[in-house]
Design an enzyme around this catalytic site. Structure first.
Site, mmCIF file in Angstrom:
data_model
loop_
_atom_site.group_PDB
_atom_site.id
_atom_site.type_symbol
_atom_site.label_atom_id
_atom_site.label_comp_id
_atom_site.label_asym_id
_atom_site.label_seq_id
_atom_site.Cartn_x
_atom_site.Cartn_y
_atom_site.Cartn_z
ATOM 1 N N PHE A 11 0.821 -1.271 -0.235
ATOM 2 C CA PHE A 11 0.001 0.080 0.046
ATOM 3 C C PHE A 11 0.889 1.152 0.105
ATOM 4 O O PHE A 11 1.040 2.017 -0.989
ATOM 5 C CB PHE A 11 -0.909 -0.058 1.484
ATOM 6 N N LEU A 33 5.673 -10.239 -2.794
ATOM 7 C CA LEU A 33 4.162 -10.275 -3.226
ATOM 8 C C LEU A 33 3.317 -11.046 -2.233
ATOM 9 O O LEU A 33 2.495 -11.672 -2.891
ATOM 10 C CB LEU A 33 4.046 -10.772 -4.845
ATOM 11 N N ILE A 57 13.016 -9.996 1.619
ATOM 12 C CA ILE A 57 14.147 -9.377 2.339
ATOM 13 C C ILE A 57 14.516 -10.590 3.491
ATOM 14 O O ILE A 57 15.555 -10.355 3.924
ATOM 15 C CB ILE A 57 13.953 -8.316 3.046
ATOM 16 N N ALA A 77 9.066 -3.012 3.567
ATOM 17 C CA ALA A 77 8.603 -4.268 3.654
ATOM 18 C C ALA A 77 8.389 -5.028 5.077
ATOM 19 O O ALA A 77 9.514 -4.662 5.912
ATOM 20 C CB ALA A 77 9.800 -5.192 2.905
ATOM 21 N N TYR A 144 3.133 -8.171 16.288
ATOM 22 C CA TYR A 144 3.248 -7.174 15.006
ATOM 23 C C TYR A 144 3.977 -5.924 15.631
ATOM 24 O O TYR A 144 4.973 -5.336 15.119
ATOM 25 C CB TYR A 144 1.805 -6.841 14.411
ATOM 26 N N LYS A 148 7.879 -4.682 14.847
ATOM 27 C CA LYS A 148 8.278 -3.385 14.020
ATOM 28 C C LYS A 148 9.179 -2.745 15.250
ATOM 29 O O LYS A 148 9.887 -1.918 14.642
ATOM 30 C CB LYS A 148 6.936 -2.723 13.989
ATOM 31 N N ASN A 173 -1.701 5.065 11.715
ATOM 32 C CA ASN A 173 -3.210 4.796 10.689
ATOM 33 C C ASN A 173 -3.323 5.485 9.638
ATOM 34 O O ASN A 173 -4.024 6.261 9.259
ATOM 35 C CB ASN A 173 -4.557 5.073 11.469
ATOM 36 N N GLY A 266 -7.296 -4.592 24.602
ATOM 37 C CA GLY A 266 -5.838 -4.342 24.418
ATOM 38 C C GLY A 266 -5.463 -3.186 23.410
ATOM 39 O O GLY A 266 -4.580 -2.984 23.072
HETATM 40 N N1 UDP Z 1 -12.666 -0.694 13.811
HETATM 41 C C1 UDP Z 1 -14.189 -0.911 13.818
HETATM 42 N N2 UDP Z 1 -14.521 -1.808 13.173
HETATM 43 C C2 UDP Z 1 -13.881 -2.635 12.409
HETATM 44 C C3 UDP Z 1 -12.415 -2.685 12.530
HETATM 45 C C4 UDP Z 1 -11.790 -1.535 13.151
HETATM 46 O O1 UDP Z 1 -14.780 0.111 14.420
HETATM 47 O O2 UDP Z 1 -14.266 -3.595 11.885
HETATM 48 C C5 UDP Z 1 -12.026 0.566 14.566
HETATM 49 C C6 UDP Z 1 -11.299 -0.175 15.673
HETATM 50 O O3 UDP Z 1 -11.870 -0.261 16.715
HETATM 51 C C7 UDP Z 1 -10.247 1.105 15.648
HETATM 52 C C8 UDP Z 1 -10.210 1.508 14.328
HETATM 53 O O4 UDP Z 1 -11.313 1.143 13.530
HETATM 54 O O5 UDP Z 1 -10.639 1.912 16.557
HETATM 55 C C9 UDP Z 1 -8.957 1.514 13.572
HETATM 56 O O6 UDP Z 1 -8.726 -0.010 13.491
HETATM 57 P P1 UDP Z 1 -7.551 -0.714 12.660
HETATM 58 O O7 UDP Z 1 -7.450 -2.062 13.269
HETATM 59 O O8 UDP Z 1 -7.527 -0.175 11.271
HETATM 60 O O9 UDP Z 1 -6.163 -0.068 13.411
HETATM 61 P P2 UDP Z 1 -5.629 0.025 14.899
HETATM 62 O O10 UDP Z 1 -6.740 -0.547 15.655
HETATM 63 O O11 UDP Z 1 -4.587 -1.137 14.759
HETATM 64 O O12 UDP Z 1 -5.502 1.475 15.276
#
Ligand code: UDP
Length: 331
Positions: A11, A33, A57, A77, A144, A148, A173, A266
Site C-alpha cells: 500500500f 508479493l 528480504i 517491507a 506485530y 516493528k 493509521n 488491549g
Molecule cells: N474498527 C471498527 N470496526 C472494524 C475494524 C476496526 O470499528 O471492523 C475500529 C477499531 O476499533 C479502531 C479503528 O477502527 O478504533 C482502527 O482499527 P484498525 O484495525 O484499522 O487500526 P488500529 O486498531 O491498529 O489502530
C-alpha cells in the site's frame, strides 16, 4: 540518487514509488508479493526508471542483488496486521526483525548513503499522554507491534554504530487508495469500504467513540521523501495528521447503517500523534484534512471490489485468538 524501496508492491510502498518516479528518480522495488500485489505497480510497467525484483528480504542475496546499484533505501517491507501476528509470531519475527537485519547489513556493505525506516505507532500500545510524543513509553501489545519496534531498534543501532545516515518514521493509521485488505481481518478502511459496496452494515467496534489519527497516504509518502532529502540523522519522528477522529465520525462520512461488535481487548481508545518534532526538524506538515481524505477514497471505492467482506460472525471467528490472549486483563 537511485532508491531502493522494500515492500514496493504494498500500500504505502507503491504510493512512494509513484512519488519518486514523478520526481524523476531511478527506483528499484523489491517485494515478495505475499501481501502486496503487482497490480499496485502496473502503472509503471513500461517505465525504464523503475525495476521490480520479486524477492524476499528474509533472503540476504535477494536484498543485496536488489540494492546493488542504489544509493539510498526506504525500508517498508514488513508483515502487517495484528491477528496473524498473534497466531503466527515466527513469520512476523522473520520478516520484520530478521528481514530488517538483512536490509541493514546489505546497506552497510553497499555503503548506502541514507536510510529511512517505516516504523509503527503501535509501539506506544495504550498511551497515557495525548498527543503522544516520540519520547512516550514503549509498550507493544502484540507481536506485530513488538517486531516493528525491534526492527526500529536495529535501524537506530545500525545508524549510530555503522554511521549510516538515516531516520525512523512512526506511522499513525495510514489510509487511502490501495489500502491493504488481504485475506486477514485488518485495517478498518478496507473492512468498511467492502461492507459499503456489499450494502452491509459497518461493524463498529465498541460504541465507536474511540479515535484514531488517520493519516492520508499522500502525506505519509511526502514525509518519507522529505526525510530522505533531509540531512537530519539518528532521529525518530511521528507521522500523523495533526488530529484524531472517531469511528462514528468516519461512518457518518462514509454513510450507511452500522452494527456494534465487542470492544477489542488491549486496543487504545485514542491514537493521536504529537507531530511537533517532524514539523520543526524536517519542516513537514500534513496537507490532507480527514474529510477530504475520506472523500478521495470514496471516489475510488470501486478499487475495493475484490476485498473480503467481513461481518459480525466472521470477525468474531477471526479475532478469537486476539480475545483469548489479550482479553480479561487489566492493562
Ligand atoms: N474498527 C471498527 N470496526 C472494524 C475494524 C476496526 O470499528 O471492523 C475500529 C477499531 O476499533 C479502531 C479503528 O477502527 O478504533 C482502527 O482499527 P484498525 O484495525 O484499522 O487500526 P488500529 O486498531 O491498529 O489502530
Amino acid at each position: 540518487m537511485n532508491f531502493l524501496v522494500t515492500g514496493a508492491a504494498g500500500f504505502i510502498g507503491s504510493h512512494l514509488i509513484d512519488l519518486l518516479l514523478t520526481k524523476n528518480h531511478k527506483v528499484v522495488g523489491i517485494d515478495n508479493l505475499k501481501v502486496g500485489t503487482i497490480q499496485n505497480l502496473s502503472q509503471h510497467k513500461q517505465n525504464k526508471d523503475f525495476t521490480f525484483y520479486e524477492g524476499d528480504i528474509a533472503n540476504k542475496n535477494s536484498v543485496l542483488d536488489a540494492m546493488k546499484d542504489c544509493d539510498a533505501v526506504f525500508h517498508l517491507a514488513a508483515m502487517a496486521d495484528i491477528v496473524p501476528s498473534i497466531n503466527n509470531p515466527s513469520e512476523y519475527f522473520n520478516a520484520n526483525v530478521n528481514g530488517t537485519f538483512n536490509v541493514l547489513e546489505a546497506a552497510k556493505k553497499q555503503k548506502i548513503k541514507r536510510f529511512v525506516y517505516a516504523a509503527s505507532s503501535s509501539c506506544y500500545g495504550l498511551p497515557d499522554i495525548f498527543p503522544t510524543s516520540e519520547s512516550a513509553d514503549i509498550k507493544p501489545m502484540y507481536p506485530y507491534a513488538l517486531t516493528k519496534r525491534l526492527g526500529e531498534e536495529l535501524v537506530m543501532h545500525w545508524i549510530k554504530l555503522y554511521n549510516i545516515p538515516g531516520v525512523s518514521l512512526r506511522l499513525f493509521n495510514v489510509y487511502g487508495p490501495r489500502a491493504r485488505t488481504s485475506g486477514t481481518y485488518g485495517a478498518v478502511f478496507g473492512v468498511f469500504l467492502a461492507q459499503k459496496l456489499a450494502n452491509l452494515p459497518f461493524t463498529v467496534v465498541g460504541d465507536g467513540s474511540q479515535t484514531r489519527d488517520f493519516t492520508y497516504v499522500s502525506d505519509v509518502v511526502d514525509a518519507f521523501y522529505t526525510a530522505m532529502l533531509s540531512d537530519v540523522s539518528n532521529e525518530i519522528f511521528n507521522v500523523g495528521s495533526g488530529g484524531t477522529y472517531s469511528i462514528n465520525k468516519l461512518i457518518s462520512l462514509l454513510g450507511g447503517d452500522f452494527i456494534n461488535i465487542p470492544k477489542r481487548p488491549g486496543e487504545p481508545d485514542c491514537t493521536f500523534a504529537d507531530i511537533t518534532k517532524i514539523k520543526t526538524m524536517l519542516n513537514w506538515v500534513p496537507k490532507i484534512a480527514f474529510q477530504s481524505g475520506v472523500t478521495k477514497l470514496l471516489n475510488e471505492i470501486d478499487t475495493f471490489r475484490d476485498a473480503p467482506v467481513w461481518n459480525k460472525e466472521s470477525i468474531e471467528l477471526a479475532t478469537s485468538d486476539w480475545f483469548k490472549y489479550l482479553g480479561e486483563r487489566n492493562y
